[in-house]
Enzyme design. Sequence first.
Site, mmCIF file in Angstrom:
data_model
loop_
_atom_site.group_PDB
_atom_site.id
_atom_site.type_symbol
_atom_site.label_atom_id
_atom_site.label_comp_id
_atom_site.label_asym_id
_atom_site.label_seq_id
_atom_site.Cartn_x
_atom_site.Cartn_y
_atom_site.Cartn_z
ATOM 1 N N ASP A 17 0.871 -1.185 0.000
ATOM 2 C CA ASP A 17 0.000 0.000 0.000
ATOM 3 C C ASP A 17 0.900 1.223 0.000
ATOM 4 O O ASP A 17 1.935 1.253 0.661
ATOM 5 C CB ASP A 17 -0.968 -0.008 1.177
ATOM 6 C CG ASP A 17 -0.301 -0.112 2.530
ATOM 7 O OD1 ASP A 17 -0.032 0.935 3.154
ATOM 8 O OD2 ASP A 17 -0.040 -1.243 2.984
ATOM 9 N N GLU B 149 -7.350 5.709 12.338
ATOM 10 C CA GLU B 149 -6.463 5.166 13.368
ATOM 11 C C GLU B 149 -6.034 6.162 14.437
ATOM 12 O O GLU B 149 -5.529 5.764 15.488
ATOM 13 C CB GLU B 149 -5.220 4.567 12.718
ATOM 14 C CG GLU B 149 -4.449 5.530 11.823
ATOM 15 C CD GLU B 149 -3.285 4.850 11.126
ATOM 16 O OE1 GLU B 149 -2.221 4.727 11.765
ATOM 17 O OE2 GLU B 149 -3.435 4.442 9.952
#
Length: 410
Positions: free
Chosen positions: A44, A132
């Site tokens: 990613d 997050e």
Amino acid sequence: MDIKRRFAGAAAVLLACIAALLFAALVPARAISPSGGRRYRGIDISEFQGEVDFGKVRRSGIEAVYIRAGAGEYADEYFAENYSQAREAGLRVGFYHYVTARSVEAGRRQARFFASLAAGRRLDMRLAMDFEYFGSLTAEQVNAIAEAYLDELTRVTKKEAVIYSDLSNARSVFGRRLAEKYPLWAAQYGADEPSSNGKWREWVGFQYTDKGRVDGISGDVDRDIFTEGIFLSSACRTDGEKKSPKREKTRTVILYVRPGDTLWKIAREYGTTVKAVAEENRIANPDMIFAGERLKITLPARDGREEIYTVKRGDTPISIAGKHGVSLSALEHRNGLRRGETIYAGEKLIIPGAKMSGEFYAVRPGDTLWSISRKTGVALEKLIGINGIKDPDLIYAGEHIKLKGRKSCP
């Protein structure tokens, strides 16, 4: 006797509890299972990886890539380029979005922004929520925002979604309700498999390091394993927009008129026409331009391949470098030319390979990095950083200084 028995029983229970706690502390947590099917090697990426050679990435064995579309309501600088080049290289593609919302309404708004970035592009994998960092939000608030975000995202795009989470947040923050609705892309470094979190029983993605090395990428990159469960049930373009016509990539050169310049001279230097320069800069009278005037010239982007150029009458190394969007020093080095060396019509020069798109400033005699910063409004430190300049006092006329990258939306 009864007292002794009760005491012995209590002691046994206490010892059993202590043993259980010791066992839990010493024995690694049970891993959760992959969702099934074959596994795919993946990465990613975001703008922090800079320019990526996806051909090399694909040849290194990577099969799938998650590309950051943006963060909050900011579009990742390299999103559009990363998407098109990953597609060209034959990689399976997914998009993720870093969520910064601090309210349910902000969550829905950011979901719609993510959907707008993904619209019109073909993807293979679920849209991923990367939420997050929570600041002072409670777990209840986080779950409400996450659910609102994901529900809005799937409603608008008509596509499935996945939650990216580390072990701590999966265990302590995200709730069972979310786990029942959306699968898990787990992040846990240094583990062979993601540990049990008490919510999800299986994973569809596993990010196992942020220090990966892959050919075609400079520096560290996140490495992942994906299962078939992360792929869309029907891989197709994201709904919401018709596919836009493919547009040619361009580079924009910014220059300031010098005494003695004419539009004809400038257009010739950059391989374009007086009409094109006049129209782009809304110049009513092409015969009337003024020293110090700012001009913008849009040219085709370079694709990174070397070219052979035949020198024409009146050409100079500076005009050839400007016309092809390469630095004067790179052109001279590739062809063994000395600074100021004369070139002649009919000579063949190699134009160095260089990917160039975005916005650039054409360095002219008398320019310094400081004066360029003041003219363009781009901070000196940023000019140095994005151009990899080692000596800020050493720039040459004919060079192209990058001002900013390409826009993320087509």
